[in-house]
Design an enzyme around this catalytic site. Structure first.
Site, short mmCIF file in Angstrom:
data_model
loop_
_atom_site.label_atom_id
_atom_site.label_comp_id
_atom_site.label_asym_id
_atom_site.label_seq_id
_atom_site.Cartn_x
_atom_site.Cartn_y
_atom_site.Cartn_z
N LEU A 66 0.86 -1.17 0.00
CA LEU A 66 0.00 0.00 0.00
C LEU A 66 0.90 1.22 0.00
O LEU A 66 1.96 1.23 0.65
CB LEU A 66 -0.91 0.03 1.24
CG LEU A 66 -1.99 -1.05 1.36
CD1 LEU A 66 -2.74 -0.89 2.68
CD2 LEU A 66 -2.97 -0.99 0.19
N ASP A 67 0.48 2.27 -0.72
CA ASP A 67 1.23 3.52 -0.69
C ASP A 67 1.36 4.02 0.74
O ASP A 67 0.51 3.73 1.60
CB ASP A 67 0.51 4.60 -1.52
CG ASP A 67 0.45 4.27 -3.00
OD1 ASP A 67 1.24 3.42 -3.44
OD2 ASP A 67 -0.39 4.86 -3.70
N LYS A 68 2.40 4.79 0.99
CA LYS A 68 2.63 5.34 2.33
C LYS A 68 1.40 6.08 2.84
O LYS A 68 1.01 5.95 4.00
CB LYS A 68 3.84 6.28 2.30
CG LYS A 68 4.14 6.94 3.63
CD LYS A 68 5.37 7.85 3.52
CE LYS A 68 5.64 8.54 4.86
NZ LYS A 68 6.83 9.43 4.78
#
Length: 283
Positions: A132-134
């Site tokens: 997942l993106d930050k």
């Protein structure tokens, strides 16, 4: 490390070799190690690779530490882990927004992988299945050993792991839709991706309307593919970027409004359905 797995009652009859190679994706080198040291038992008895196994058989597999390559993970803070589901082989946790999924440098200690390594025992170090993106929060799946890792990877590739996201976009979306636009790298900004219909990779996002939220719209997204920034790029390409997206909307008034809300899969060994919701969601 020793694993004992009872085959589901409806499992087809097959050889031990077929089970390890085709179903459990055990690498050839590791199969060789297991065979030479007689490291597999069926119902408590050492067996040969050509022997047959069937439903309800109890398979015990002995894995040595040096069968799979290992790498050191710096330990983080186990108190930052919120578990949604856990069994002997896999774990699903609720990732906070603003936390990286994994380190990019060996000395990093403040990513989800670091914190999860501190939560688990030394015999069950985590392995990344997807990312997942930050800025994105929500449910994320990790393998607890390298034995199950390729199985989960194949399930992800075959779309056997269901993931549904919540998002809030700028503007009014009024109907469900499917976005089918190829995505490639942005040549001017290495952090970004862009729509690239000629040389990009296939990307399909299914969007369903949840509810209007003033000038914005709450939506659900389901992915057929898993390209970097896929939901963010696809919605921005329609003129409806995600609220709080610092890359694709220049909007810094809030966190990125993207949350991995649901994750479903069939446990590959027990065949039981796992379904989790990462609460609270965005609305």
């Amino acid at each position: 490390m020793k694993f004992t797995i009872t085959l589901p009652a409806n499992s087809p009859t097959k050889t031990v070799k077929e089970l390890l190679e085709e179903d459990w994706l055990v690498p050839r080198k590791v199969r060789h190690f297991i065979r030479t040291r007689k490291g597999i038992l069926v119902n408590g008895k050492i067996c040969h690779f050509q022997e047959q196994v069937r439903g309800n058989d109890e398979i015990t597999l002995v894995i040595e530490d040096n069968d799979y390559p290992t790498r050191a993970i710096q330990l983080g803070n186990k108190k930052l882990i919120t578990v949604l589901y856990e069994d002997e082989h896999l774990i699903i946790v609720n990732k906070p927004a603003g936390m990286k999924t994994h380190p990019n440098q060996p000395d990093e200690t403040d990513t989800l992988l670091n914190h999860l390594a501190a939560y688990l025992s030394p015999d069950n170090q985590p392995h990344v299945v997807h990312r997942l993106d930050k800025e994105t929060s929500g449910a994320i799946l990790f393998a607890k050993n390298q034995f199950i890792l390729p199985i989960l990877g194949r399930m992800l590739e075959k779309k056997e792991i269901y993931r549904r996201y919540q998002a809030i976009v700028h503007g009014q979306l009024t109907k469900d839709l499917t976005i089918n636009k190829k995505i490639g790298r942005d040549r001017h900004d290495r952090r970004k991706r862009r729509i690239d219909l000629k040389t990009g990779k296939s990307a399909i996002t299914h969007v369903s309307i949840a509810q209007p939220l003033g000038k914005n719209t709450a939506i659900y997204c389901r992915l057929d593919t898993g390209r970097t920034h896929q939901i963010r790029v696809h919605l921005a390409s329609l003129g409806h970027p995600l609220v709080g997206d610092p890359l694709y909307s220049k909007d810094s008034n809030s966190r990125l409004m993207l949350h991995a809300y649901e994750l479903h899969l069939i446990q590959p060994f027990t065949k039981k359905k796992i379904a989790v919701s990462a609460l609270p969601g965005l609305w």
